[in-house]
Motif scaffolding. Structure first.
Motif, PDB file in Angstrom:
ATOM      1  N   ALA A  83       0.826  -1.152   0.126  1.00  0.00           N
ATOM      2  CA  ALA A  83       0.018   0.151   0.113  1.00  0.00           C
ATOM      3  C   ALA A  83       0.696   1.233   0.021  1.00  0.00           C
ATOM      4  N   LEU A  84       1.929   1.136   0.607  1.00  0.00           N
ATOM      5  CA  LEU A  84       2.721   2.383   0.912  1.00  0.00           C
ATOM      6  C   LEU A  84       3.560   2.650  -0.577  1.00  0.00           C
ATOM      7  N   ALA A  85       4.060   1.445  -1.071  1.00  0.00           N
ATOM      8  CA  ALA A  85       4.603   1.575  -2.256  1.00  0.00           C
ATOM      9  C   ALA A  85       3.712   2.006  -3.579  1.00  0.00           C
ATOM     10  N   LEU A  86       2.463   1.541  -3.369  1.00  0.00           N
ATOM     11  CA  LEU A  86       1.624   1.692  -4.405  1.00  0.00           C
ATOM     12  C   LEU A  86       0.706   3.106  -4.230  1.00  0.00           C
ATOM     13  N   HIS A  87       0.801   3.487  -3.065  1.00  0.00           N
ATOM     14  CA  HIS A  87       0.103   4.962  -2.632  1.00  0.00           C
ATOM     15  C   HIS A  87      -1.554   4.567  -2.489  1.00  0.00           C
ATOM     16  N   LYS A  88      -1.843   3.432  -2.149  1.00  0.00           N
ATOM     17  CA  LYS A  88      -3.297   2.983  -1.949  1.00  0.00           C
ATOM     18  C   LYS A  88      -3.501   2.778  -0.393  1.00  0.00           C
ATOM     19  N   PRO A  89      -4.914   3.093  -0.212  1.00  0.00           N
ATOM     20  CA  PRO A  89      -5.489   2.564   1.048  1.00  0.00           C
ATOM     21  C   PRO A  89      -5.532   1.230   1.462  1.00  0.00           C
ATOM     22  N   ILE A  90      -5.370   0.910   2.740  1.00  0.00           N
ATOM     23  CA  ILE A  90      -5.800  -0.322   3.264  1.00  0.00           C
ATOM     24  C   ILE A  90      -7.201  -0.520   3.781  1.00  0.00           C
ATOM     25  N   VAL A  91      -7.820  -1.753   3.674  1.00  0.00           N
ATOM     26  CA  VAL A  91      -9.152  -2.040   4.146  1.00  0.00           C
ATOM     27  C   VAL A  91      -8.836  -3.030   5.211  1.00  0.00           C
ATOM     28  N   GLU A  92      -9.175  -2.712   6.637  1.00  0.00           N
ATOM     29  CA  GLU A  92      -8.905  -3.710   7.539  1.00  0.00           C
ATOM     30  C   GLU A  92     -10.047  -4.507   7.787  1.00  0.00           C
ATOM     31  N   VAL A  93      -9.976  -5.778   7.579  1.00  0.00           N
ATOM     32  CA  VAL A  93     -11.131  -6.870   7.557  1.00  0.00           C
ATOM     33  C   VAL A  93     -11.146  -7.623   8.782  1.00  0.00           C
ATOM     34  N   PRO A  94     -11.960  -7.756   9.790  1.00  0.00           N
ATOM     35  CA  PRO A  94     -11.731  -8.345  11.017  1.00  0.00           C
ATOM     36  C   PRO A  94     -11.519  -9.827  10.801  1.00  0.00           C
ATOM     37  N   THR A  95     -10.777 -10.679  11.120  1.00  0.00           N
ATOM     38  CA  THR A  95     -10.547 -12.058  10.611  1.00  0.00           C
ATOM     39  C   THR A  95     -11.787 -12.782  10.909  1.00  0.00           C
ATOM     40  N   VAL A  96     -12.378 -12.744  12.055  1.00  0.00           N
ATOM     41  CA  VAL A  96     -13.618 -13.654  12.241  1.00  0.00           C
ATOM     42  C   VAL A  96     -14.811 -13.295  11.509  1.00  0.00           C
ATOM     43  N   ASP A  97     -14.751 -11.967  11.364  1.00  0.00           N
ATOM     44  CA  ASP A  97     -15.973 -11.775  10.362  1.00  0.00           C
ATOM     45  C   ASP A  97     -15.604 -12.187   8.852  1.00  0.00           C
ATOM     46  N   ALA A  98     -14.359 -12.142   8.437  1.00  0.00           N
ATOM     47  CA  ALA A  98     -14.346 -12.796   7.170  1.00  0.00           C
ATOM     48  C   ALA A  98     -14.222 -14.435   7.101  1.00  0.00           C
ATOM     49  N   ILE A  99     -14.038 -15.007   8.219  1.00  0.00           N
ATOM     50  CA  ILE A  99     -14.167 -16.546   8.172  1.00  0.00           C
ATOM     51  C   ILE A  99     -15.691 -16.709   8.097  1.00  0.00           C
ATOM     52  N   ALA A 100     -16.577 -15.884   9.027  1.00  0.00           N
ATOM     53  CA  ALA A 100     -17.952 -16.080   8.810  1.00  0.00           C
ATOM     54  C   ALA A 100     -18.601 -16.048   7.560  1.00  0.00           C
ATOM     55  N   TYR A 101     -17.968 -15.026   6.790  1.00  0.00           N
ATOM     56  CA  TYR A 101     -18.558 -14.756   5.538  1.00  0.00           C
ATOM     57  C   TYR A 101     -18.412 -15.635   4.336  1.00  0.00           C
ATOM     58  N   ASN A 102     -17.468 -16.696   4.777  1.00  0.00           N
ATOM     59  CA  ASN A 102     -17.575 -18.051   3.863  1.00  0.00           C
ATOM     60  C   ASN A 102     -18.777 -18.448   3.670  1.00  0.00           C
ATOM     61  N   LEU A 103     -19.542 -18.391   4.717  1.00  0.00           N
ATOM     62  CA  LEU A 103     -20.864 -19.116   4.828  1.00  0.00           C
ATOM     63  C   LEU A 103     -22.002 -17.908   4.507  1.00  0.00           C
ATOM     64  N   ALA A 197     -14.218  -9.721  -0.699  1.00  0.00           N
ATOM     65  CA  ALA A 197     -15.478  -9.383  -0.804  1.00  0.00           C
ATOM     66  C   ALA A 197     -16.083  -8.690   0.276  1.00  0.00           C
ATOM     67  N   LEU A 198     -15.524  -8.837   1.605  1.00  0.00           N
ATOM     68  CA  LEU A 198     -15.996  -7.773   2.573  1.00  0.00           C
ATOM     69  C   LEU A 198     -15.594  -6.625   2.577  1.00  0.00           C
ATOM     70  N   ALA A 199     -14.345  -6.410   2.166  1.00  0.00           N
ATOM     71  CA  ALA A 199     -13.621  -5.222   1.839  1.00  0.00           C
ATOM     72  C   ALA A 199     -13.838  -4.362   0.831  1.00  0.00           C
ATOM     73  N   ALA A 200     -14.703  -4.928  -0.039  1.00  0.00           N
ATOM     74  CA  ALA A 200     -15.334  -4.148  -0.978  1.00  0.00           C
ATOM     75  C   ALA A 200     -16.449  -3.471  -0.543  1.00  0.00           C
ATOM     76  N   GLN A 201     -17.216  -4.309   0.176  1.00  0.00           N
ATOM     77  CA  GLN A 201     -18.375  -3.239   0.989  1.00  0.00           C
ATOM     78  C   GLN A 201     -17.661  -2.311   2.069  1.00  0.00           C
ATOM     79  N   TYR A 202     -16.794  -2.601   2.788  1.00  0.00           N
ATOM     80  CA  TYR A 202     -16.330  -1.473   3.717  1.00  0.00           C
ATOM     81  C   TYR A 202     -15.918  -0.466   2.951  1.00  0.00           C
ATOM     82  N   ALA A 203     -15.138  -0.504   1.859  1.00  0.00           N
ATOM     83  CA  ALA A 203     -14.683   0.401   0.924  1.00  0.00           C
ATOM     84  C   ALA A 203     -15.597   1.111   0.476  1.00  0.00           C
ATOM     85  N   ALA A 204     -16.697   0.905  -0.028  1.00  0.00           N
ATOM     86  CA  ALA A 204     -17.939   1.359  -0.626  1.00  0.00           C
ATOM     87  C   ALA A 204     -18.570   2.347   0.626  1.00  0.00           C
ATOM     88  N   GLN A 205     -18.368   1.832   1.916  1.00  0.00           N
ATOM     89  CA  GLN A 205     -18.741   2.707   2.978  1.00  0.00           C
ATOM     90  C   GLN A 205     -17.778   3.907   3.679  1.00  0.00           C
TER      91      GLN A 205
END
Length: 236
Positions: A83-103, A197-205
């Motif tokens: 992100a630093l090299a590319l000058h892009k933002p980071i989207v932090e996704v809670p690990t447990v949320d992401a595991i749950a999103y598998n289902l 997939a969750l990060a896309a939702q967070y980024a939109a918010q």
């Protein structure tokens, strides 16, 4: 929106690229290798196969914790460096949320279980209304008995997933008072596709983090820190 996602929070190492509604590519390995050996080669291979121009990315997503302290540091350092090299933002996704999103879309109460040692688990409780995830209990570090007691109190059928399932399977069998199932192999561990997939939702918010400010969320002290505190307490 094009997002590159990284998850090295547990036993699995996973990288993925999601562009709008499409999973362009995903590389996931659950084998006897350290993340420092696998993560960057996987990322490089995925970029080559998908002909990814890193500058075309809109954001870098990472499983931000909790999880393995070493794994989180490797994943966060990789995401932060990119992100630093590319000058892009980071989207932090809670690990447990992401595991749950598998289902995503599952009808039952979803309970991810990560082995946190000492009979504890990183966990949470989630429901799905179609593809919309609702958090019934935010990710936390608790004793396995506590989360099972809460599930029994809620009284709904539950589905378990995560690397804690093999560790706690017998305890679940003995103490879970509601109907329960376990997620199938292709959906029961961390996957960077779910992080993306969750990060896309967070980024939109607008939930974006400046790369320089990013740091993992450990939820509890490391084993070394806990042991040091125990020694100090014993002296007193």
């Amino acid at each position: 929106m094009k997002i590159l996602a990284i998850d090295s929070s547990g036993l699995v190492a996973s990288v993925a690229i999601v562009c709008d509604e499409d999973l362009v590519g995903e590389f996931t390995v659950n084998y006897k290798k350290t993340h420092s050996q696998t993560l960057l080669p996987m990322l490089d291979e995925l970029a080559k196969i998908t002909e990814l121009d890193l500058n075309s990315l809109d954001a870098i997503a990472v499983a931000g914790g909790p999880g393995s302290f070493t794994g989180l540091r490797i994943g966060s350092a990789t995401a932060k460096g990119l992100a630093l090299a590319l000058h892009k933002p980071i989207v932090e996704v809670p690990t447990v949320d992401a595991i749950a999103y598998n289902l995503c879309g599952h009808r039952d109460l979803v309970c991810p279980l990560m082995d946190a040692r000492r009979n504890q688990t990183y966990t949470g409780l989630y429901r799905f209304d179609g593809c919309r995830m609702q958090t019934a209990k935010k990710q936390c570090a608790v004793d396995i008995s506590d989360i099972l007691a809460e599930i029994n109190h809620i009284g709904e059928a539950a589905v378990f997933l995560g690397d804690g399932v093999p560790v706690f399977r017998s305890y679940i069998a003995d103490h879970c008072a509601v109907p329960y199932t376990f997620a199938p192999p292709h959906a029961n561990k961390q996957r960077a596709g779910a992080v993306a997939a969750l990060a896309a939702q967070y980024a939109a918010q607008g939930k974006l983090t400046d790369a320089a400010a990013h740091k993992p969320e450990y939820l509890r002290l490391s084993q070394a820190e806990r042991e040091r505190m125990e020694r100090e307490h014993a002296k007193n």
